[in-house]
Design a protein around this motif. Structure first.
Motif, short mmCIF file in Angstrom:
data_model
loop_
_atom_site.label_atom_id
_atom_site.label_comp_id
_atom_site.label_asym_id
_atom_site.label_seq_id
_atom_site.Cartn_x
_atom_site.Cartn_y
_atom_site.Cartn_z
N VAL A 136 0.69 -1.11 -0.07
CA VAL A 136 0.18 0.03 -0.20
C VAL A 136 0.72 0.70 0.21
O VAL A 136 0.68 2.42 -0.65
CB VAL A 136 -0.95 -0.05 1.30
CG1 VAL A 136 -1.41 0.82 1.45
CG2 VAL A 136 -1.34 -1.28 1.20
N VAL A 137 2.33 1.23 0.67
CA VAL A 137 2.63 2.49 0.84
C VAL A 137 3.62 2.28 -0.49
O VAL A 137 3.82 4.14 -0.80
CB VAL A 137 4.31 1.79 2.16
CG1 VAL A 137 4.95 3.25 1.91
CG2 VAL A 137 3.23 2.15 3.60
N LEU A 138 3.82 1.37 -1.09
CA LEU A 138 4.38 1.87 -2.65
C LEU A 138 3.97 2.48 -3.52
O LEU A 138 4.23 3.21 -4.61
CB LEU A 138 5.29 0.71 -2.94
CG LEU A 138 6.67 -0.17 -2.15
CD1 LEU A 138 6.48 -0.95 -2.34
CD2 LEU A 138 7.21 0.85 -2.15
N LEU A 139 2.73 1.67 -3.25
CA LEU A 139 1.12 2.21 -4.40
C LEU A 139 1.28 3.71 -4.13
O LEU A 139 1.22 4.51 -5.39
CB LEU A 139 -0.14 1.55 -4.39
CG LEU A 139 -0.09 -0.09 -4.93
CD1 LEU A 139 -1.43 -0.51 -4.45
CD2 LEU A 139 0.43 0.01 -6.51
N TRP A 140 0.78 3.92 -2.51
CA TRP A 140 0.97 5.60 -2.60
C TRP A 140 1.49 6.78 -3.25
O TRP A 140 1.38 7.58 -3.66
CB TRP A 140 0.12 5.77 -1.26
CG TRP A 140 -0.14 7.11 -0.63
CD1 TRP A 140 -1.20 7.85 -0.64
CD2 TRP A 140 1.18 7.76 0.34
NE1 TRP A 140 -0.93 9.41 -0.06
CE2 TRP A 140 -0.27 9.18 0.44
CE3 TRP A 140 2.15 7.55 0.47
CZ2 TRP A 140 1.11 10.11 0.87
CZ3 TRP A 140 3.01 8.60 1.28
CH2 TRP A 140 2.33 9.93 1.80
N ALA A 141 3.47 5.88 -2.45
CA ALA A 141 4.10 6.98 -2.83
C ALA A 141 4.58 6.74 -4.10
O ALA A 141 4.74 7.68 -4.57
CB ALA A 141 5.33 6.61 -1.47
N THR A 142 4.67 5.77 -4.73
CA THR A 142 4.85 5.72 -6.04
C THR A 142 4.11 5.31 -7.23
O THR A 142 4.85 6.01 -8.60
CB THR A 142 6.50 4.47 -6.69
OG1 THR A 142 5.67 3.35 -5.83
CG2 THR A 142 7.38 5.46 -5.50
N LYS A 159 7.61 -3.11 -9.08
CA LYS A 159 8.28 -3.68 -10.09
C LYS A 159 8.70 -4.27 -8.68
O LYS A 159 8.92 -5.59 -9.14
CB LYS A 159 8.28 -3.56 -11.09
CG LYS A 159 7.13 -2.73 -12.22
CD LYS A 159 7.66 -2.30 -13.20
CE LYS A 159 7.08 -1.79 -14.38
NZ LYS A 159 7.65 -1.75 -15.41
N SER A 160 10.02 -3.58 -8.93
CA SER A 160 11.04 -4.33 -7.61
C SER A 160 10.59 -5.47 -6.09
O SER A 160 10.81 -6.47 -6.59
CB SER A 160 11.78 -3.92 -7.00
OG SER A 160 13.02 -2.33 -7.93
N PHE A 161 9.17 -4.12 -5.77
CA PHE A 161 8.77 -5.54 -5.12
C PHE A 161 8.42 -6.57 -5.12
O PHE A 161 7.99 -7.59 -4.30
CB PHE A 161 8.02 -4.58 -3.96
CG PHE A 161 7.10 -4.67 -2.43
CD1 PHE A 161 7.85 -5.50 -2.18
CD2 PHE A 161 5.81 -4.91 -2.80
CE1 PHE A 161 6.68 -5.99 -0.06
CE2 PHE A 161 4.88 -5.98 -1.94
CZ PHE A 161 5.97 -5.99 -0.22
#
Length: 322
Positions: free
Chosen positions: A162-168, A176-178
């Motif tokens: 969720v943090v990666l979707l919201w931030a990036t 993609k790396s995650f």
């Protein structure tokens, strides 16, 4: 169109696909039917294992390591599907009721194993009998710790996604790396998913409470899921690839259980049953009352009679039971 000063007025920008119903990609009736069949089939395939635990009130012979790894693999596959399909998920806010469910159907099929493996985990803890194995209470403690670790994995990976979707944003290099990291966990898990259960079966020479019917349903079912995800819905290899590895391991485990529980163990039981029909001294004396008085004269032991399968003949050459 021209403005009041004669300059051309550009047309209004077309709504982006993620903010309009144009993002909806209809699926064929064949793909929809196949997806519903797979999702329903996954639910049905777990019923024999749930029933076996509840009926026998035991989880003997089922590897807790395999169930833990299966839980982790099922969750990471589902989370990978969510993150790689995020644009389609956001598109659902602009779709009608049935269009939403058609769009989310691949995720339904991925989420079904997550729920069922959690149920299996709960049943294993509920029906674990510490007297059935040497580990005793230590095994119960291990299972409870593994459940705690599993839910920490769910919470941690969900928050990170969720943090990666919201931030990036969706499709970013970080996301993609995650997703690739999830794929590594998933593929590594599937490579060893059923190995602890295979070892447990080999060690105990039985499938125990592990339902072979569940395996017989799931082995071809996982292959069909791979086809459904990869062909019908054109999902990435990171989603459907692990199912092929799982199919191979489950097929080997089925063959192993058949070998032990349908071939070797019945022969062993038949041999033991035949040996149990050989009479002991008391039953022998009970059937030959004429000789029991002779044995009582020698202190209650039969010292001068040999028992022959074809008949009872005193020979004076010692005793079968000496």
């Amino acid at each position: 169109m021209e403005g009041y000063n004669g300059t051309a007025i550009p047309p209004p920008p077309a709504p982006s696909p993620e903010h309009s119903s144009d993002c909806y990609e209809s699926a064929s009736w064949l793909a929809i039917g196949f997806g519903l069949f797979i999702t329903f089939g996954i639910c049905v395939s777990f019923v024999p294992q749930h029933y076996a635990f509840i009926r026998n009130k035991s989880s003997k012979g089922v590897s807790v390591s395999t169930i833990m790894i299966s839980n982790v693999a099922a969750w990471t596959v589902f989370l990978t599907g969510v993150l790689t399909s995020w644009e389609q998920i956001m598109c659902c806010t602009h779709l009608e009721f049935w269009q939403i469910h058609i769009t989310l159907l691949p995720l339904y099929s991925l989420f079904t194993p997550v729920i069922n493996y959690i149920i299996i985990f709960a049943l294993m803890i509920a029906y674990h009998n510490p007297h059935e194995d040497d580990s005793g209470p230590r095994q119960a403690l291990i299972m409870k710790c593994l459940v705690a670790v599993y839910f920490l994995i769910i919470i941690g990976t969900s928050i990170a996604g969720v943090v990666l979707l919201w931030a990036t944003g969706a499709g970013s290099p970080a996301l993609k790396s995650f997703v690739f990291g999830l794929f590594v966990v998933t593929f590594s898990s599937t490579l060893i998913q059923w190995l602890p259960q295979i070892w447990e079966t080999f060690k105990t020479k039985t499938g125990g409470e592990l339902s072979m019917l569940m395996l017989a349903i799931q082995a071809p079912g996982t292959a069909m899921i791979a086809i459904f995800q990869g062909v019908a819905y054109d999902q990435n290899f990171v989603v459907w690839g692990p199912y092929l590895v799982t199919t191979a391991q489950m097929s080997f485990l089925i063959a192993l259980i058949i070998y032990y529980d349908r071939i070797i163990n019945p022969k062993t039981k038949a041999t033991l049953d035949s040996l149990s029909h050989i009479p002991d001294e008391e039953s022998f004396l009970a059937r030959t009352p004429s000789q029991s008085s002779a044995s009582s004269k020698s202190g209650g032991h039969l010292d001068s009679v040999v028992y022959y399968r074809g008949g009872d003949h005193p020979t004076g050459e010692g005793s079968l039971f000496s």
